[in-house]
Scaffold this motif. Sequence first.
Motif: not given
Length: 125
Positions: A32-36, A102-114
């Motif tokens: 969905g997305s990737m982030g740092w 893809f989930r928002i907000p991207l700023t929330n670390p809980r929205n990331y799975d890996d």
Amino acid sequence: QVQLVESGGGLVQAGGSLRLSCAASGRTFGTGSMGWFRQAPGKEREFVAGIRWSTGSTSYADSVADRFTISRDNGKNAVYLQMNSLKPEDTAVYYCARQRIFRIPLTNPRNYDDWGQGTQVTVSS
């Protein structure tokens, strides 16, 4: 199972640049997305930058918006963070993270799975 491996961290003087890389392997279909994110000693993990995989649209923390650039390589399942004009306050462990959907907000670390294991960035004054 998805593995994320970061690289590119290190020690740099203030004003310098670094480029972080994150390679995803395993069952990466449907990102969905990737982030740092980054985490300094004694502080909470904070969002740095994110990129939506399907569109390439990006989002940045205010503190890095004019200095950092996130990019992706769909074919390599990789995401990058170009960091310019580094400051001592950028010192932290930097983590790569991935959303399966893809989930928002991207700023929330809980929205990331890996999550990757992190790479240390140290900026000296």
